[in-house]
Write a protein that holds these residues in place. Structure first.
Motif, mmCIF file in Angstrom:
data_model
loop_
_atom_site.group_PDB
_atom_site.id
_atom_site.type_symbol
_atom_site.label_atom_id
_atom_site.label_comp_id
_atom_site.label_asym_id
_atom_site.label_seq_id
_atom_site.Cartn_x
_atom_site.Cartn_y
_atom_site.Cartn_z
ATOM 1 N N ASN A 230 -9.349 -11.742 1.564
ATOM 2 C CA ASN A 230 -10.421 -11.310 1.856
ATOM 3 C C ASN A 230 -11.953 -11.623 1.189
ATOM 4 O O ASN A 230 -13.288 -11.025 1.626
ATOM 5 C CB ASN A 230 -10.465 -9.425 2.178
ATOM 6 C CG ASN A 230 -9.073 -9.293 3.138
ATOM 7 O OD1 ASN A 230 -10.157 -9.117 4.068
ATOM 8 N ND2 ASN A 230 -8.237 -9.043 2.856
ATOM 9 N N PHE A 231 -11.248 -11.917 -0.055
ATOM 10 C CA PHE A 231 -12.040 -12.350 -1.133
ATOM 11 C C PHE A 231 -12.265 -13.751 -2.014
ATOM 12 O O PHE A 231 -11.388 -13.627 -1.960
ATOM 13 C CB PHE A 231 -12.690 -10.999 -1.922
ATOM 14 C CG PHE A 231 -13.253 -9.975 -1.821
ATOM 15 C CD1 PHE A 231 -14.817 -9.484 -1.912
ATOM 16 C CD2 PHE A 231 -12.462 -9.037 -1.261
ATOM 17 C CE1 PHE A 231 -14.764 -8.353 -1.000
ATOM 18 C CE2 PHE A 231 -12.435 -7.982 -1.235
ATOM 19 C CZ PHE A 231 -13.547 -7.346 -0.728
ATOM 20 N N ASP A 232 -13.547 -14.423 -2.146
ATOM 21 C CA ASP A 232 -13.437 -15.772 -2.567
ATOM 22 C C ASP A 232 -13.450 -15.198 -4.559
ATOM 23 O O ASP A 232 -13.896 -15.155 -5.093
ATOM 24 C CB ASP A 232 -14.417 -16.396 -2.275
ATOM 25 C CG ASP A 232 -14.924 -18.026 -3.318
ATOM 26 O OD1 ASP A 232 -13.778 -18.578 -3.430
ATOM 27 O OD2 ASP A 232 -16.127 -17.989 -3.483
ATOM 28 N N TYR A 233 -12.201 -15.063 -4.744
ATOM 29 C CA TYR A 233 -11.511 -15.363 -6.026
ATOM 30 C C TYR A 233 -11.581 -15.619 -6.829
ATOM 31 O O TYR A 233 -10.880 -16.739 -6.853
ATOM 32 C CB TYR A 233 -9.604 -14.585 -5.713
ATOM 33 C CG TYR A 233 -9.114 -13.972 -7.290
ATOM 34 C CD1 TYR A 233 -9.205 -12.421 -7.929
ATOM 35 C CD2 TYR A 233 -8.378 -14.417 -7.499
ATOM 36 C CE1 TYR A 233 -9.259 -11.633 -8.894
ATOM 37 C CE2 TYR A 233 -7.497 -14.063 -8.549
ATOM 38 C CZ TYR A 233 -8.260 -13.244 -9.331
ATOM 39 O OH TYR A 233 -7.728 -12.286 -10.434
ATOM 40 N N ARG A 234 -12.119 -15.375 -7.885
ATOM 41 C CA ARG A 234 -12.014 -15.770 -9.242
ATOM 42 C C ARG A 234 -11.780 -15.528 -10.433
ATOM 43 O O ARG A 234 -12.258 -14.630 -11.128
ATOM 44 C CB ARG A 234 -13.833 -16.306 -9.335
ATOM 45 C CG ARG A 234 -14.640 -16.777 -8.320
ATOM 46 C CD ARG A 234 -14.843 -18.995 -8.374
ATOM 47 N NE ARG A 234 -15.304 -18.804 -6.930
ATOM 48 C CZ ARG A 234 -16.456 -19.674 -7.111
ATOM 49 N NH1 ARG A 234 -16.481 -20.162 -8.298
ATOM 50 N NH2 ARG A 234 -16.535 -20.126 -5.859
ATOM 51 N N VAL B 18 1.083 -0.862 0.079
ATOM 52 C CA VAL B 18 0.426 -0.019 -0.011
ATOM 53 C C VAL B 18 0.818 1.865 -0.328
ATOM 54 O O VAL B 18 0.485 2.025 -0.715
ATOM 55 C CB VAL B 18 -0.580 -0.260 1.079
ATOM 56 C CG1 VAL B 18 -1.836 0.771 1.723
ATOM 57 C CG2 VAL B 18 -1.717 -1.258 1.159
ATOM 58 N N PRO B 19 1.602 1.772 1.110
ATOM 59 C CA PRO B 19 2.855 3.017 1.299
ATOM 60 C C PRO B 19 3.313 2.696 -0.792
ATOM 61 O O PRO B 19 3.288 3.896 -0.895
ATOM 62 C CB PRO B 19 3.658 2.264 1.486
ATOM 63 C CG PRO B 19 3.569 1.693 2.648
ATOM 64 C CD PRO B 19 2.433 0.250 2.005
ATOM 65 N N ALA B 20 3.780 2.240 -1.212
ATOM 66 C CA ALA B 20 4.225 2.269 -2.457
ATOM 67 C C ALA B 20 3.010 2.671 -3.572
ATOM 68 O O ALA B 20 2.844 3.599 -4.468
ATOM 69 C CB ALA B 20 4.638 0.865 -3.316
ATOM 70 N N PHE B 21 2.538 1.890 -3.675
ATOM 71 C CA PHE B 21 0.762 2.481 -3.927
ATOM 72 C C PHE B 21 0.247 4.328 -3.995
ATOM 73 O O PHE B 21 -0.331 4.214 -5.207
ATOM 74 C CB PHE B 21 -0.534 1.383 -3.452
ATOM 75 C CG PHE B 21 -1.991 1.933 -4.102
ATOM 76 C CD1 PHE B 21 -2.498 1.423 -5.748
ATOM 77 C CD2 PHE B 21 -2.633 2.738 -3.763
ATOM 78 C CE1 PHE B 21 -3.608 1.752 -5.890
ATOM 79 C CE2 PHE B 21 -3.854 3.016 -3.710
ATOM 80 C CZ PHE B 21 -4.023 2.763 -4.931
ATOM 81 N N PHE C 270 -7.310 -3.236 -0.871
ATOM 82 C CA PHE C 270 -8.397 -4.262 -1.969
ATOM 83 C C PHE C 270 -8.197 -4.457 -3.575
ATOM 84 O O PHE C 270 -9.159 -4.656 -3.938
ATOM 85 C CB PHE C 270 -9.661 -3.496 -1.574
ATOM 86 C CG PHE C 270 -10.075 -4.229 0.323
ATOM 87 C CD1 PHE C 270 -10.132 -4.873 0.556
ATOM 88 C CD2 PHE C 270 -10.466 -3.124 1.345
ATOM 89 C CE1 PHE C 270 -10.578 -5.589 1.728
ATOM 90 C CE2 PHE C 270 -10.069 -3.222 2.283
ATOM 91 C CZ PHE C 270 -10.287 -4.279 2.688
ATOM 92 N N THR C 271 -7.060 -3.230 -3.388
ATOM 93 C CA THR C 271 -7.407 -3.626 -5.081
ATOM 94 C C THR C 271 -5.364 -4.697 -5.656
ATOM 95 O O THR C 271 -5.433 -5.248 -6.609
ATOM 96 C CB THR C 271 -6.757 -2.339 -5.780
ATOM 97 O OG1 THR C 271 -5.632 -1.598 -5.638
ATOM 98 C CG2 THR C 271 -8.269 -1.653 -6.381
ATOM 99 N N SER C 272 -5.310 -4.748 -4.262
ATOM 100 C CA SER C 272 -3.812 -5.929 -4.356
ATOM 101 C C SER C 272 -3.799 -6.919 -4.296
ATOM 102 O O SER C 272 -4.938 -6.932 -3.885
ATOM 103 C CB SER C 272 -2.932 -5.405 -2.730
ATOM 104 O OG SER C 272 -3.912 -6.460 -2.005
ATOM 105 N N LYS C 273 -2.954 -8.255 -4.511
ATOM 106 C CA LYS C 273 -3.266 -9.535 -4.625
ATOM 107 C C LYS C 273 -3.912 -10.111 -3.130
ATOM 108 O O LYS C 273 -4.571 -11.058 -3.459
ATOM 109 C CB LYS C 273 -1.987 -9.546 -5.481
ATOM 110 C CG LYS C 273 -1.811 -11.609 -4.935
ATOM 111 C CD LYS C 273 -0.552 -12.145 -6.143
ATOM 112 C CE LYS C 273 -0.601 -13.497 -6.386
ATOM 113 N NZ LYS C 273 -0.703 -14.477 -5.160
ATOM 114 N N GLU C 274 -3.010 -9.322 -1.952
ATOM 115 C CA GLU C 274 -3.028 -10.456 -0.920
ATOM 116 C C GLU C 274 -4.451 -9.402 -0.732
ATOM 117 O O GLU C 274 -5.423 -10.575 0.359
ATOM 118 C CB GLU C 274 -1.644 -9.579 0.076
ATOM 119 C CG GLU C 274 -0.959 -9.964 -0.028
ATOM 120 C CD GLU C 274 0.146 -9.365 -1.452
ATOM 121 O OE1 GLU C 274 -0.405 -8.013 -2.022
ATOM 122 O OE2 GLU C 274 1.203 -9.874 -1.863
#
Length: 155
Positions: free
Chosen positions: A131-135, A26-29, A122-126
Motif C-alpha cells: 500500500n505504500f512506496d516502501y523505502r 492481523v488476528p495474531a496481532f 498497516f504495520t505489517s510487512k504486507e
C-alpha cells in the motif's frame, strides 16, 4: 473466538489484489496487543463483543448476514461510544474516581476491533509493501516530486 476475530478482521480489510487482514497476520496481532498493551476494561469489552458475535452464530452466517450483523454492531457502538465519552468526562468532575473506575466500561468492542485491525494491517510487512512506496532505512533524505496517482512513502 479466534476464528470470529479473524473473520471480522477480514471483513474490515478483505483480500483483493492486496493481502487481506488474515494474510497480513492481523488476528495474531490483535490477540497480542490486547493481552500486552490494553487495560482490563478494554480486554473485557473486547471479549464481551466476541462472545456476542459467538451467540449470534456469526461463523455459521452467510457473508451477507455477517456484514448485516457487523453493521448492527457498528450502529450500537455509536451509542456505546457516547456513553464511554460521557463516563470519561464525569471522572474529572467532583465524583469519587475510585467508584467511577469500578463501574467503568472499556472502549466498545467494534471501536477496538477496527483500531487494532487497521494498526495491525498497516504495520505489517504486507500492509506496508502493498500500500505504500516502501523505502527501508537507511536511506538519504531527499525532496520528492509527487506524480499523479503516486503512493505515499513509508520509511
Amino acid at each position: 473466538q479466534r476464528k470470529i476475530v479473524a473473520e471480522v478482521a477480514e471483513h474490515i480489510i478483505p483480500k483483493t489484489s492486496t493481502a487481506g487482514a488474515k494474510e497480513a497476520g492481523v488476528p495474531a496481532f490483535i490477540e497480542l496487543m490486547l493481552a500486552d498493551c490494553y487495560r482490563k476494561p478494554e480486554q473485557e469489552s473486547f471479549v464481551e463483543g466476541v462472545v456476542e458475535l459467538e451467540k449470534a452464530g456469526f461463523l455459521s452466517q452467510s457473508k451477507d448476514q455477517q456484514v448485516a450483523t457487523l453493521k448492527n454492531v457498528e450502529t450500537t457502538t455509536k451509542e456505546l461510544m457516547k456513553a464511554y465519552n460521557e463516563q470519561r468526562v464525569k471522572v474529572g468532575d467532583n465524583v469519587d474516581a475510585v467508584t467511577m473506575s469500578e463501574k467503568a466500561k472499556g472502549v466498545p468492542f467494534w471501536r477496538l476491533m477496527k483500531e487494532l485491525t487497521l494498526v495491525g494491517y498497516f504495520t505489517s510487512k504486507e500492509g506496508i509493501e502493498q500500500n505504500f512506496d516502501y523505502r527501508p532505512v537507511p536511506g538519504k533524505w531527499e525532496n520528492v516530486k509527487w506524480k499523479s496517482g503516486q503512493k505515499a512513502y513509508v520509511y
